[in-house]
Structure formats: structure tokens, C-alpha cells
Design a protein around this motif. Structure first.
Motif, PDB file in Angstrom:
ATOM      1  N   ARG A  21      52.299  11.109  63.528  1.00 10.08           N
ATOM      2  CA  ARG A  21      51.393  10.408  64.434  1.00 10.08           C
ATOM      3  C   ARG A  21      50.653  11.364  65.361  1.00 10.08           C
ATOM      4  N   SER A  24      46.019  14.589  63.164  1.00 11.98           N
ATOM      5  CA  SER A  24      44.749  13.907  62.955  1.00 11.98           C
ATOM      6  C   SER A  24      44.797  13.195  61.617  1.00 11.98           C
ATOM      7  N   ARG A  25      44.540  11.908  61.622  1.00 16.21           N
ATOM      8  CA  ARG A  25      44.526  11.120  60.385  1.00 16.21           C
ATOM      9  C   ARG A  25      43.082  10.791  60.053  1.00 16.21           C
ATOM     10  N   LEU A  51      42.371   0.804  61.584  1.00 15.84           N
ATOM     11  CA  LEU A  51      42.390   0.869  63.046  1.00 15.84           C
ATOM     12  C   LEU A  51      43.819   0.880  63.579  1.00 15.84           C
ATOM     13  N   ARG A  52      44.696   0.031  63.014  1.00 13.09           N
ATOM     14  CA  ARG A  52      46.100   0.003  63.453  1.00 13.09           C
ATOM     15  C   ARG A  52      46.798   1.325  63.184  1.00 13.09           C
ATOM     16  N   GLY A  54      45.356   4.226  63.100  1.00 12.10           N
ATOM     17  CA  GLY A  54      44.691   5.329  63.780  1.00 12.10           C
ATOM     18  C   GLY A  54      44.000   6.281  62.824  1.00 12.10           C
ATOM     19  N   ARG A  56      40.693   7.715  61.003  1.00 11.20           N
ATOM     20  CA  ARG A  56      39.249   7.875  61.169  1.00 11.20           C
ATOM     21  C   ARG A  56      38.631   8.079  59.794  1.00 11.20           C
ATOM     22  N   THR A  76      35.610   3.279  63.122  1.00  9.45           N
ATOM     23  CA  THR A  76      36.841   4.075  63.191  1.00  9.45           C
ATOM     24  C   THR A  76      36.647   5.370  63.974  1.00  9.45           C
ATOM     25  N   ARG A 105      43.787   9.747  75.694  1.00  8.09           N
ATOM     26  CA  ARG A 105      44.488   8.506  75.328  1.00  8.09           C
ATOM     27  C   ARG A 105      45.433   8.757  74.153  1.00  8.09           C
ATOM     28  N   GLN A 106      44.975   9.517  73.149  1.00  2.73           N
ATOM     29  CA  GLN A 106      45.824   9.820  72.006  1.00  2.73           C
ATOM     30  C   GLN A 106      47.022  10.652  72.430  1.00  2.73           C
ATOM     31  N   GLU A 109      49.564   8.328  74.023  1.00  7.90           N
ATOM     32  CA  GLU A 109      50.201   7.468  73.029  1.00  7.90           C
ATOM     33  C   GLU A 109      51.189   8.238  72.176  1.00  7.90           C
ATOM     34  N   ASP A 110      50.920   9.521  71.978  1.00  9.44           N
ATOM     35  CA  ASP A 110      51.746  10.309  71.073  1.00  9.44           C
ATOM     36  C   ASP A 110      52.856  11.083  71.774  1.00  9.44           C
TER      37      ASP A 110
END
Length: 138
Positions: A21, A24-25, A51-52, A54, A56, A76, A105-106, A109-110
């Protein structure tokens, strides 16, 4: 055969489900198709899953821009481009070689995902960000 953007995105998305997570996805779609033949509603079914997770999605078109590709990229946070010549194609593709920066923000979250990893787990031996590549041909 016919080109199915939805099938390719679904396969690549499942592969990225195993990516950490904190990484970068991203999916980069390079297409020369003028249309797509999908089994379902890509914007109604596949886009919410992207989107769920994450993920792009960015697209590079060799001939003409497809509305669905541009919409996926926009929603995305990816990029969409149509190449004009050989040099421009190289620039568009190489623009995706370096992972984009992670926003604040990422990072927040991570933080929980990072608890089990040290800072070196994100980088290779040269200190560069790791990149997982999956090629899906249709």
C-alpha cells in the motif's frame, strides 16, 4: 480480435493488489484502438474498484483519444496523452518511468502500513523507489 480495455485493466488491477500500500499503484495503457469492446460497464464497475484500491490509470494513445481512457485517467488522477510522432511517444511513455510523488494524504493513510516496514524497504540498493511492472497484452 477486439480490444477490451476493461479486461486489461481488471487483470492489471488484480496484479497490483499484491503491491504494498505504501508504493505507487499505477496502470499505464498504451493503445492504438479506435474503440473498445468491453463485457461490462467499465466506468460503473471497474472505476470504483480502481478508486478503492488507490490505482492510478494513465493512457497513451497512438492514433486517437478514447473518451473512456481519458475519463479513467482524469478520475483516477492519471494522465492521458495522444502521441504526435515518434519523439513525442517516447516522451509520453518515459514520463511514466519515474513514479509520481506521494502527497501528504497518502502518507497519512499509509502510516499504519509502514509500521511493519523500515524506510529502506521502499527503495532499491541505489536508494531509488521500487517499481513493480506488469505487462498485459491484449
Amino acid at each position: 480480435g477486439d480490444f477490451s480495455l476493461q479486461n486489461g485493466i481488471e487483470v492489471a488491477g488484480r496484479s497490483l493488489g499484491y503491491a504494498p500500500r505504501y508504493g505507487s499503484r499505477e496502470i499505464v495503457v498504451i493503445t492504438s484502438a479506435l474503440s473498445t469492446c468491453d463485457p461490462g460497464d467499465i466506468l460503473g464497475e471497474t472505476l470504483p474498484r480502481l478508486l478503492r484500491a488507490g490505482i492510478r490509470v494513465s493512457t497513451v494513445a497512438l492514433q486517437a483519444e478514447l473518451h473512456v481512457c481519458k475519463t479513467l485517467a482524469d478520475r483516477t488522477g492519471g494522465l492521458a496523452g495522444v502521441c504526435l510522432d515518434r519523439r513525442h511517444l517516447r516522451d509520453l511513455v518515459m514520463g511514466h518511468a519515474v513514479p509520481p510523488p506521494v502527497n501528504a494524504r497518502q502518507l497519512n493513510e499509509d502510516e499504519d502500513a509502514d509500521a511493519d516496514h523500515d524506510d529502506n524497504s521502499r527503495n532499491n540498493a541505489n536508494g531509488q523507489p521500487q517499481m513493480i511492472c506488469e505487462f498485459v497484452t491484449m
